[in-house]
Design an enzyme around this catalytic site. Structure first.
Site, PDB file in Angstrom:
ATOM      1  N   ASP A 153      31.739  12.320  47.944  1.00  0.00           N
ATOM      2  CA  ASP A 153      31.555  10.887  47.750  1.00  0.00           C
ATOM      3  C   ASP A 153      30.073  10.582  47.525  1.00  0.00           C
ATOM      4  OD1 ASP A 153      31.730   8.158  47.724  1.00  0.00           O
ATOM      5  OD2 ASP A 153      32.521   7.936  49.737  1.00  0.00           O
ATOM      6  N   ASP A 355      29.955   4.947  41.068  1.00  0.00           N
ATOM      7  CA  ASP A 355      30.569   5.404  42.314  1.00  0.00           C
ATOM      8  C   ASP A 355      31.672   6.406  42.022  1.00  0.00           C
ATOM      9  OD1 ASP A 355      31.240   5.547  45.032  1.00  0.00           O
ATOM     10  OD2 ASP A 355      32.653   3.879  44.873  1.00  0.00           O
TER      11      ASP A 355
END
Length: 477
Positions: A153, A355
């Protein structure tokens, strides 16, 4: 007369040559418009749909020694899905919506901030986790090495895994839970250390237990991990081993992470893997997310001679209200090579980030409206389908074999134009419901999020030290 005939013959021959050339381009899956810009993609409907079987990509980075294979958490290549229900698109999109609200709640000018704060107070719900992503890598931890499958992430700072003993609770994971007592290279971090003080400044919380540093990280839905901050040997590949890597050894963990053993944090801060490996990899990493959940991609650390040469770089910016994320500057969008009429302030009002954990790109309402209108015009000959979940522009391709999809180009600062892969334009659950893979924010002042669907098949390069972000086409299939 003879000269005139010869001139007409040359023109006819030129026209025929151009016609043949256009047929070749169409055969390869592209239709070109003015100035050589891609106007549309000719794709098979089957290629847009999820496949039940795993088809690993021929990774172009496979020869690089610091490369990890990337798989989708819910796809057939993942060992985590053996005990899970089939791919649930509704659940994935609900999770995505929750993540976006959590990210935007950190923005003071976000219209979602009050709603997201309410979400953050709710107890953890099965299958809905915020702050985590959909893509997995497997690394080795400890001596002897134990393989662990972790979510990666770009929006998370801390790398952590579940550890024995589970003093509070542990959720079910596919790999055996890591036991620090069986590793000769494990050591707890002291409360007096610089690492512990950095942990406190980044997470805003830490505590001591008999002078040993403890961490606590909580995501927006109250999913959490609490345990000891420790050092351990991290193995990326047989030739790439990181000694004294600081991570969270979680003994009290709540929430479902898709049976992954934890998370690897790639954001830009002192405790992330990016900073910890700076001496070896120069704060440089890249990844390629595959076009389908049934295929594989890669995550690579460092910039060696095998890095893509076709990469185009745009500056990384800082988003003060979301400093743990990587900021980018979007300056425009084109459809079929034609720039959309979008106010110049639409993308700058709330700022923008890229992201790896958000699935669907969230655009300013004015930008999304212009995009939707242009796509609808280009797709006017296809049968529409009802709206579903996040999506309001859907089509029924159940009676189609080949479809012509309009090209979509994102323009970033410093003249970087990215033509999205067809897999990054539409989101398909079934042939009868294939939807435009974008959604609108609540207001133009909300933070824009460039999601992972739009990143598919690109080698996305993070030169964090150089403060720039790169895109190279055809990084994986």
């Amino acid at each position: 007369m003879e000269g005139s005939f010869f001139c007409m013959f040359r023109r006819a021959l030129l026209f025929l040559s151009l016609h043949v050339l256009m047929i070749c381009f169409m055969h390869q899956g592209y239709a070109y418009g003015v100035e050589g810009k891609i106007a549309s993609h000719s794709v098979s409907v089957s290629s847009l749909l999820p496949s039940p079987s795993c088809s690993p990509s021929t990774a172009k980075a496979s020869g690089r020694k610091s490369t990890l294979e990337v798989i989708h958490k819910h796809g057939p290549c993942s060992q985590l899905v053996q005990d899970l229900s089939p791919l649930n698109h509704t659940k994935i999109l609900l999770q995505d919506e929750s993540r976006v609200k959590w990210i935007q709640s950190r923005s003071s000018n976000s219209s979602n901030s009050l709603e997201a704060s309410a979400v953050a107070r709710l107890p953890a719900k099965s299958g809905i986790t915020i702050g985590t992503g959909n893509y997995l890598v497997t690394v080795g931890l400890g001596t002897p090495k134990k393989n662990l499958t972790l979510i990666f992430d770009t929006g998370s700072p801390l790398t952590w895994t579940q550890c024995k003993p589970c003093v509070g609770s542990c959720y079910n994971q596919s790999d055996p839970i890591f036991n620090p007592l069986k590793s000769s290279s494990y050591a707890n971090v002291s409360c007096a250390s610089t690492a512990c003080s950095q942990l406190t400044s980044i997470l805003g919380r830490s505590r001591c237990l008999e002078s040993t540093c403890q961490y606590a990280i909580r995501y927006g839905d109250n999913s959490s991990s609490i345990g000891f901050f420790a050092t351990e040997k991290l193995t990326i590949s047989p030739t790439e081993v990181i000694d004294n890597f600081t991570f969270g050894c979680g003994e009290n963990n709540q929430g479902l992470f898709g049976r992954a053993a934890g998370l690897i944090g790639l954001s830009d801060n002192n405790i992330s893997i990016v900073e910890q490996t700076a001496a070896k990899f120069g704060k440089y990493f890249s990844y390629c997310l595959p076009s389908s959940t049934s295929s594989t991609g890669h995550l690579t650390f460092g910039n060696d001679s095998r890095a893509p040469s076709s990469v185009s770089f745009t500056p990384l910016s800082t988003v003060p209200q979301s400093s743990q994320f990587y900021g980018i500057s979007i300056v425009g969008i084109s459809v079929e090579g034609n720039p959309l009429s979008i106010p110049s302030t639409a993308f700058s009002n709330g700022g923008a980030i890229i992201d790896s954990g958000t699935v669907i790109t969230r655009l300013p309402p004015t930008a999304y409206s212009a995009l939707r209108t242009a796509v609808k015009k280009a797709m006017a000959n296809y049968t529409t389908a009802p709206a579903v979940s996040l999506f309001d522009t859907c089509y029924d391709f159940s009676n189609e074999t080949i479809v012509l999809i309009p090209s979509i180009t994102f323009s970033f600062a410093k003249g970087v134009d990215i033509d999205l892969d067809p897999s990054g334009i539409f989101y398909a659950e079934k042939a009868s419901q294939v939807c435009l893979a974008f959604a609108a924010n609540g207001a133009d002042s909300d933070l824009v999020i460039y999601g992972n669907t739009q990143q598919k098949t690109f080698e996305v390069v993070y030169d964090v030290a150089g403060r720039k972000l790169g895109f190279a086409p055809n990084g994986c299939s």
